[in-house]
Design an enzyme around this catalytic site. Structure first.
Site, PDB file in Angstrom:
ATOM      1  CD  GLU A   7      22.401  21.963  86.550  1.00  0.00           C
ATOM      2  OE1 GLU A   7      22.235  22.149  85.348  1.00  0.00           O
ATOM      3  OE2 GLU A   7      23.509  21.459  87.109  1.00  0.00           O
ATOM      4  CG  HIS A  46      21.710  18.789  83.534  1.00  0.00           C
ATOM      5  ND1 HIS A  46      22.292  17.770  82.665  1.00  0.00           N
ATOM      6  CD2 HIS A  46      22.537  19.816  83.105  1.00  0.00           C
ATOM      7  CE1 HIS A  46      22.996  18.209  81.919  1.00  0.00           C
ATOM      8  NE2 HIS A  46      23.368  19.638  82.153  1.00  0.00           N
ATOM      9  CG  HIS A  73      21.179  22.343  79.801  1.00  0.00           C
ATOM     10  ND1 HIS A  73      22.244  22.710  79.100  1.00  0.00           N
ATOM     11  CD2 HIS A  73      20.815  23.172  81.037  1.00  0.00           C
ATOM     12  CE1 HIS A  73      22.675  23.652  80.264  1.00  0.00           C
ATOM     13  NE2 HIS A  73      22.040  24.020  81.244  1.00  0.00           N
ATOM     14  CD  GLU A  76      24.883  21.338  74.909  1.00  0.00           C
ATOM     15  OE1 GLU A  76      25.473  21.647  75.039  1.00  0.00           O
ATOM     16  OE2 GLU A  76      24.161  20.506  75.939  1.00  0.00           O
ATOM     17  CG  ASP A 182      26.055  25.529  78.712  1.00  0.00           C
ATOM     18  OD1 ASP A 182      25.658  25.436  79.933  1.00  0.00           O
ATOM     19  OD2 ASP A 182      25.918  24.825  78.063  1.00  0.00           O
TER      20      ASP A 182
END
Length: 276
Positions: A7, A46, A73, A76, A182
């Site tokens: 990440e 990320h 991600h 969201e 997650d």
């Protein structure tokens, strides 16, 4: 077996080249130490509110150079959409002043997170987008055309009150969909058993669809459906055996597994045809 994603977080555009070099060096060190063909590497810039556009471009190119997948991600929350489109909202007003990032806020993109990441070359075959809650029909078409997969995290989304991903639309358009959890920061457990039951109870989805998302769907999202995800001739036989204790005569075995499945009921684990 695992895909280990490294990440990356870096919102200062002037540090993007340095961060990209750091990530490449980390991947090289991990590759030298990795002695297993069952563990492969990936990159995970990320999210749009923690990674600069410059770093996204550099890491996308690095992933292509290394032949490894991306995970990001995306979409969201409504606040993420507001930030990407308008460069405003809670990230700018509340989070960035606390960590000194307010001076790196970019100009408004006037794009959705999906459109924004697609414009940077991040969305492509081999990319997994995590969450994908706030997407519209145009976004879904972009994901489909790009060949990206989706990792749903329903319990995390519920805990954070960010909404529900349009899972049925993903399935209807044949976008690869897998189940995720997650992290424990926004979930009680990292159990896919619990995740399947939550989706069954909240979205009223059929157990067969849930089990498929937890197995072959995840393999497709990872680009590994050619070797794992289902029991077929020529695949590598990754599987578990679950105790049928308590399964009534005539009861649907898939419904039973989704209802009663838990780690304590696993009687056998096999990876690449070898019991472990």
């Amino acid at each position: 077996r695992a895909v280990l994603y490294f990440e990356a977080i870096g919102f200062n555009p002037s540090e993007a080249e340095h961060k990209a070099r750091e990530m490449e060096e980390a991947l090289e060190r991990a590759g030298e130490r990795n002695q297993s063909k069952l563990v492969t590497l990936g990159l995970s810039p990320h999210a749009p509110y923690t990674v600069s556009s410059r770093l996204y471009v550099l890491l996308s190119k690095l992933a292509e150079k290394k032949g490894i997948p991306l995970s990001v991600h995306m979409a969201e929350s409504s606040q993420e959409v507001k930030f990407v489109m308008e460069s405003s909202g809670e990230f700018v007003e509340r989070l960035y002043p606390l960590i000194g990032w307010n001076k790196f806020v970019p100009e408004p993109s006037n794009m959705t997170p999906t459109g924004y990441l697609n414009s940077l070359g991040v969305l492509k075959k081999g990319t997994i987008v995590v969450h994908a809650v706030h997407v519209d029909e145009t976004d879904i078409a972009i994901l489909k055309k790009a060949g990206a997969g989706v990792a749903l995290c329903p319990r995390s989304n519920f805990f954070l009150k960010v909404g529900t991903a349009p899972v049925n639309r993903f399935l209807e358009t044949r976008i690869p969909v897998g189940l995720g959890t997650d992290s424990l920061a926004s979930n009680k457990t990292l159990s896919l058993w619990d995740e399947m039951r939550f989706v069954r109870d909240t979205l009223r989805m059929e157990p067969s669809i849930l089990l498929s998302m937890a197995t072959l769907g995840g393999a497709r999202a990872l680009g590994l459906e050619g070797i794992i995800g289902s029991l077929e001739a020529g695949k590598e036989a990754d599987m578990i055996a679950v105790s049928e204790e308590g399964c009534r005569s005539g009861e649907d075995p898939i419904s039973y597994v989704v209802e009663k499945g838990m780690d304590e009921r696993i009687r056998m684990v096999m990876v690449a045809g070898k019991e472990i």
